[in-house]
Structures are given as C-alpha cells and as structure tokens.
Design an enzyme around this catalytic site. Structure first.
Site, PDB file in Angstrom:
ATOM      1  N   HIS A 124      -3.836 -10.536  -8.507  1.00 15.92           N
ATOM      2  CA  HIS A 124      -4.302 -10.059  -9.813  1.00 15.92           C
ATOM      3  C   HIS A 124      -5.774 -10.341 -10.043  1.00 15.92           C
ATOM      4  CE1 HIS A 124      -4.037  -8.617 -13.843  1.00 15.92           C
ATOM      5  NE2 HIS A 124      -2.769  -8.883 -14.048  1.00 15.92           N
ATOM      6  N   ASP A 146       0.742  10.062  -6.950  1.00 16.66           N
ATOM      7  CA  ASP A 146       1.344  11.091  -6.088  1.00 16.66           C
ATOM      8  C   ASP A 146       0.820  10.941  -4.660  1.00 16.66           C
ATOM      9  OD1 ASP A 146       2.284  13.364  -4.837  1.00 16.66           O
ATOM     10  OD2 ASP A 146       1.293  14.784  -6.193  1.00 16.66           O
TER      11      ASP A 146
END
Length: 468
Positions: free
Chosen positions: A163, A380
């Site tokens: 993170h 995608d």
C-alpha cells in the site's frame, strides 16, 4: 450458496516478471503520506471474468504476464524494492527485479460464486499469493499477481500490492494501464506521474491542525475480546429506496447536501455503536478514508498514483450518539470530512516526520473506505469488464473493525452500495434491527412541525434493545 463453496486450486511455481525493456536504476523517496505506519501492508484485490468464446485459444495468464512486463517499463518503480533510510523514511530502489506472477487452475465455475459475487469470497486465500510469510516488506516485491483459470473458461485475477506505493485510485490507474497493454496498446493512455515531493513535509515541519486520528489511546474495545468463531458476517445493501429513507431521517437542511457516503456512514456508525452496547461515556469514533486528489489547489497532476488520502475521524460519546437523531451523527461526519484541506494534508505530512510516522489509532474506532467510484469493476484485460472487481476481503485491519463500501447489483437488478459488517452474533441481530428500521420509509416526516414527532430518534428502539 457461494459461502459454503469449496474448491481446489493448483498453482505453478511463482516467477518474477521484470520490465520488458531496461529501466533506470535510481532511488525514489516515497512521500510522507505514503510511508506512514498504517499503510505498511499488502492490500488485496480480486477480479472475476466470464468466458468469452471469441477469445478461444487465448490464455489469460499468458496475456496478462506479457502485459505486466510491458507496463512495468512505464511503472518501473513497482519493479523495484523498498528500502528504509534514517528516520524510518521509505525509499524505492529501482532495481528492475520485477514483480511476482503465479498462474493457477481451479476446479470451479464462475457461476458457482453466485449471480453477483461479493466479499467475503470462499477459499479467497487460494486465489491470492500468500504474503503473510514475508515478514518485513523491505527488500520484497511490491506486487504479487495470480491468474486462476476456471473450468468454465473464465478466470480470476488476484493481486496483493504494498500500500505504500499506491492507493485505490492509483491501483485502478495501474490496472487500467495493464489492461490497455493486454489489449495491444503501445503505452498507457494516462502516463504515470511520480512527483511524491508534492506530499512531503515542509522544512522545518510544523503541525498546524489537530489530528485525533493519530493520538494513541489505551482504551479497550469489545471487538478485540470476542473470539473469531463468535463473529458473524453479513452484508447490507443500500439502493435508491434505502438511501431515500435515510435521507428522510436527516434534518431538512442536510437532506440536499448529504452524500450517499455520509448518510450511510452516519447511520452505520450510530447503529453499530448501539448494537455493541458501549458505556454511555465511552468515546466512539468512525475513521474514514478521504481521497485528497480533488481537494488540493492546484490539484495533483493527472497520472499521480501515490497515496493521496487522509483519515479524518468523527467522534462522540456513545450515549449521545445513540440518543440523538440521525442528524447529529450526520453533522459530525460531514464536519470531519470537510476538514481535509490542503493545509490539513500538509500538516499530516509534517506530523509523520515529527512523530515517527505513527499508525492511526483504532481503539473503539470503526474504519470505512468507499471504493464504489474507484473503477475496479471496469478493468478490462481483453475479456470485457469484470463480474466483480474490488477488494478481496470485506474489511481492513482485522475482523469487525473496518468495512469497504463496494458497488453492487442485487438480485433484483438494482444498483447500490454494499456494506459488509462483522459483529458478534447478538450484536449483529441488534444492528440488523437498527438498520431495518432506518431504511424503511418513515410514515411521516420526523421533522415536520405539524406533528408531535419533531425530535424523533431511535430512543424507543434503544430502550427495547437494552432489554435484549
């Protein structure tokens, strides 16, 4: 039911994927927002994709692996390793060593996860690389990717990423670029921008705001004493009907200006506090993640993928929070959220340097992170948008202390926000009763001066709850 689903995953040996072309060897300091203690962990994400018959013969694992090498040319710090300099300052050494990639197969079909998959997912640890055994994140890869093929021809993309190098919008930016490369693009549409010096402490640093989110507390929390086996997980859906009901429980002057996030956070915090039965004088808090990208002047440059977030906190005595109408909690949440300004962010960066980069305090605190607008579901890789894209688990930092708000379409086709909750069994029943009451349209406007219900609250329900 997906919750009882059990399946087997067979993994190949992990491999390192390095940038497809040579990249500079350099040291790049993280910002003083990036390297705070509360962000020194691996966050997890997961994406489910359907089979696409037109992609017959294309292996998603091979496609994504090749695209990783290409995208790391542009995001070359992610192929490096984390170092720590004096003062606990974290720095990326751009070594070009690469990220970890694992391909796997699972004896399960996508439809077995249900019509609308959402966390908690069954066997989720089988779909993600195990980073728990790494110990320190120093000198370790920043990113671990696993692509799991399913029996139906679909696949699951799982990742764990440190993170400190990016937040949720940064992850979406990186994954969008990875998807573009997988679909044949020569370069990302949005070029990545480092510029971590924009969120670095002043010289000399000076704290100009009060930051209760970083004040240590020795208070005990009932949530830390309950065995995991006694905890119950449920998710609560907030669609148009539920949001409309919550808005009607807000004072008229707050109805048009309160966001869905503010309404949900105020009601969930209030109901959770009542359900857990804190003493009236106990200070209870809700800590929420605020994206500071649109709150700066000038704004951070397009393509910035570092952590640009703050953790403002709303607090109240538990008794007052329970007794007061929803408008009280809403006011407190809105005030805390509005406190995040340019100077607030600069003050946080300076605090990190002056106070040794502390962790945000979690005693009697509920942490929420809204990722509904991050765009995870739109990633995608060439097989279309995901059936689900977002956090791999329901919460952050341990059972019951935090929740991710995710976009969700329920079984009726309604779109809304899904809020997972983890509570001890009896508290969960009380919480559900509270939320069912608040998400039912009131029979009359509780703030209508023509009624005797101007000061309506949940007091009567609280009295009933105390007898349970």
């Amino acid at each position: 039911m997906a919750s009882s689903l059990i399946f087997t995953v067979s993994r190949r040996e992990p491999v390192l994927v390095a940038p497809a072309k040579p990249t500079p060897h350099e040291f790049k300091p993280l910002s003083d927002i990036d390297d705070q203690e509360g962000l020194r962990f691996y966050s997890s994400g997961i994406h489910f994709y359907r089979n696409d018959p037109s992609k017959e013969g294309r292996d998603p694992a091979r496609v994504i692996k090749e695209a990783l090498g290409k995208v790391l040319v542009h995001y070359h710090p992610i192929a490096g390793r984390l170092r720590e300099w004096p003062g606990r300052k974290l720095v990326v050494e751009c070594t070009g060593e690469g990220v970890v990639f694992v391909e796997a197969n699972a004896d399960v079909r996508l439809e077995e996860f249900g019509n609308a998959p959402s966390p908690p997912f069954p066997c989720v640890e089988e779909l993600l690389y195990d980073t728990e055994s790494l110990g320190s994140d120093l000198d370790c890869p920043f990113l671990f990717v696993q692509v799991t093929r399913l029996k139906c021809g679909g696949f699951i993309f799982g990742l764990r990423i440190n993170h400190t190098i990016m937040d949720a919008p940064g992850v979406v930016q990186f994954l969008t670029a990875l998807g573009e490369m997988a679909r044949g693009a020569a370069a990302p549409t949005v070029p990545p921008v480092w510029e971590r010096e924009l969120l670095t402490a002043r010289c000399p640093p000076r704290i100009t705001h009060v930051h209760p989110e970083y004040e240590f507390s020795a208070a005990t929390d009932v949530m830390t004493t309950v065995p995991l086996s006694d905890m119950v997980n449920r998710s609560f859906f907030f669609g148009p009907r539920e949001i409309s009901a919550l808005r009607k429980y807000a004072p008229p002057h707050l109805r048009p200006t309160s966001s869905r996030f503010e309404l949900i956070t105020a009601s969930v915090w209030r109901s959770r506090t009542a359900a857990l039965g804190y003493d009236p004088d106990d200070e209870v808090r809700v800590l929420f993640v605020v994206n500071a990208r649109g709150r700066r002047s000038p704004p951070l440059p397009s393509g910035y993928y570092g952590n640009a977030l703050a953790f403002p906190v709303a607090s109240s005595a538990a008794g007052r929070l329970r007794r007061s109408p929803l408008g009280y909690a809403l006011e407190v949440v809105k005030k805390a959220k509005a406190s995040v300004t340019d100077e607030y962010m600069q003050s946080v960066a300076d605090l990190m340097v002056l106070q040794g980069r502390p962790h945000f305090a979690m005693a009697r605190t509920y942490l929420v992170s809204d990722v509904t607008r991050a765009g995870f579901e739109a990633v995608d890789f060439g097989w279309g948008e995901g059936v689900y894209g977002g956090p791999a688990s329901a919460g952050i930092g341990g059972a019951g202390v935090a929740s991710f708000y995710t976009w969700h379409r329920n079984g009726k086709g309604e779109e809304g926000i899904l809020v997972p909750m983890c509570l001890p069994g009896p508290a969960m029943e009380r919480f559900q009763m509270e939320m069912e009451s608040l998400t039912q349209e009131p029979a009359f406007d509780p703030y209508d001066s023509n009624t005797n219900m101007k000061n309506i609250s949940i007091v009567s329900r609280d009295m009933k709850m105390s007898r349970l």
